[in-house]
Design a protein around this motif. Structure first.
Motif, PDB file in Angstrom:
ATOM      1  N   GLN A  89       0.827  -1.203   0.000  1.00 40.36           N
ATOM      2  CA  GLN A  89       0.000   0.000   0.000  1.00 40.36           C
ATOM      3  C   GLN A  89       0.865   1.257   0.000  1.00 40.36           C
ATOM      4  O   GLN A  89       1.946   1.278   0.586  1.00 40.36           O
ATOM      5  N   LYS A  90       0.359   2.310  -0.652  1.00 36.52           N
ATOM      6  CA  LYS A  90       1.114   3.553  -0.801  1.00 36.52           C
ATOM      7  C   LYS A  90       0.715   4.562   0.273  1.00 36.52           C
ATOM      8  O   LYS A  90      -0.433   4.984   0.337  1.00 36.52           O
ATOM      9  N   PHE A  91       1.667   4.912   1.111  1.00 34.90           N
ATOM     10  CA  PHE A  91       1.482   5.950   2.116  1.00 34.90           C
ATOM     11  C   PHE A  91       2.368   7.137   1.766  1.00 34.90           C
ATOM     12  O   PHE A  91       3.411   6.976   1.141  1.00 34.90           O
ATOM     13  N   ARG A  92       1.950   8.298   2.209  1.00 36.23           N
ATOM     14  CA  ARG A  92       2.766   9.511   2.108  1.00 36.23           C
ATOM     15  C   ARG A  92       2.996  10.027   3.517  1.00 36.23           C
ATOM     16  O   ARG A  92       2.164   9.839   4.388  1.00 36.23           O
ATOM     17  N   ARG A  93       4.104  10.717   3.704  1.00 35.89           N
ATOM     18  CA  ARG A  93       4.403  11.269   5.031  1.00 35.89           C
ATOM     19  C   ARG A  93       4.378  12.781   4.998  1.00 35.89           C
ATOM     20  O   ARG A  93       4.646  13.411   3.966  1.00 35.89           O
ATOM     21  N   GLN A  94       4.053  13.359   6.147  1.00 40.02           N
ATOM     22  CA  GLN A  94       4.013  14.814   6.311  1.00 40.02           C
ATOM     23  C   GLN A  94       3.339  15.460   5.095  1.00 40.02           C
ATOM     24  O   GLN A  94       3.926  16.250   4.376  1.00 40.02           O
ATOM     25  N   GLN A  95       2.091  15.101   4.890  1.00 38.85           N
ATOM     26  CA  GLN A  95       1.346  15.487   3.695  1.00 38.85           C
ATOM     27  C   GLN A  95       0.319  16.572   4.023  1.00 38.85           C
ATOM     28  O   GLN A  95      -0.496  16.395   4.924  1.00 38.85           O
ATOM     29  N   PRO A  96       0.338  17.686   3.288  1.00 40.64           N
ATOM     30  CA  PRO A  96      -0.703  18.704   3.493  1.00 40.64           C
ATOM     31  C   PRO A  96      -2.065  18.191   3.008  1.00 40.64           C
ATOM     32  O   PRO A  96      -2.168  17.614   1.925  1.00 40.64           O
ATOM     33  N   ILE A  97      -3.078  18.394   3.828  1.00 42.40           N
ATOM     34  CA  ILE A  97      -4.462  18.130   3.451  1.00 42.40           C
ATOM     35  C   ILE A  97      -5.254  19.329   3.952  1.00 42.40           C
ATOM     36  O   ILE A  97      -5.387  19.528   5.163  1.00 42.40           O
ATOM     37  N   GLY A  98      -5.751  20.122   3.031  1.00 48.39           N
ATOM     38  CA  GLY A  98      -6.452  21.339   3.423  1.00 48.39           C
ATOM     39  C   GLY A  98      -5.522  22.214   4.250  1.00 48.39           C
ATOM     40  O   GLY A  98      -4.351  22.390   3.913  1.00 48.39           O
TER      41      GLY A  98
END
Length: 137
Positions: A33-42
């Protein structure tokens, strides 16, 4: 500092718990599965996110205990369709297996399993058969 610069600083200064969890989540290591780190959301920057499963994972230290800001943030993320899992840093550091199991359970709820193939006799011959009446345009 703008959000993009702040995100970069957060990636460079991850806590020990975040680093450990990232070692397990990065590069499709958790059930591919693909995760992202320290990702802006809104207006927020989340620790880890799986966009396909709409799953946010937060690694929290003591400063988050009973935080009203976290409650507002979680409510906003939920209103955007995300599920938020929060783990205490000491739980990540001392019991990573249980943390990963909780993440996998949540992923299983969110990601549809691939369709099962039809049995051999029900597959057809692979030819396209039109169901349209030949008189229709």
């Amino acid at each position: 500092m703008d959000q993009r610069q702040f995100t970069k600083v957060l990636r460079q200064n991850m806590t020990e718990a975040e680093q450990l969890l990232w070692r397990h989540l990065r590069a499709h290591r958790t059930c591919d599965q693909k995760f992202r780190r320290q990702q802006p959301i809104g207006p927020y920057i989340v620790d880890f996110v799986h966009f396909g499963a709409r799953l946010v994972i937060e690694a929290d230290g003591g400063q988050h205990n009973g935080s009203a800001d976290d409650a507002v943030r979680d409510a906003w993320l939920k209103s955007q369709g995300f599920t938020v899992l929060r783990f205490w840093n000491n739980d990540i550091l001392q019991n990573i297996e249980a943390v990963l199991e909780a993440i996998l359970i949540e992923l299983a709820k969110s990601i549809p399993s691939p369709p099962t193939p039809l049995p051999q006799g029900e597959r057809g011959d692979g030819k396209f058969v039109s169901t349209r009446d030949s008189h229709e345009p």
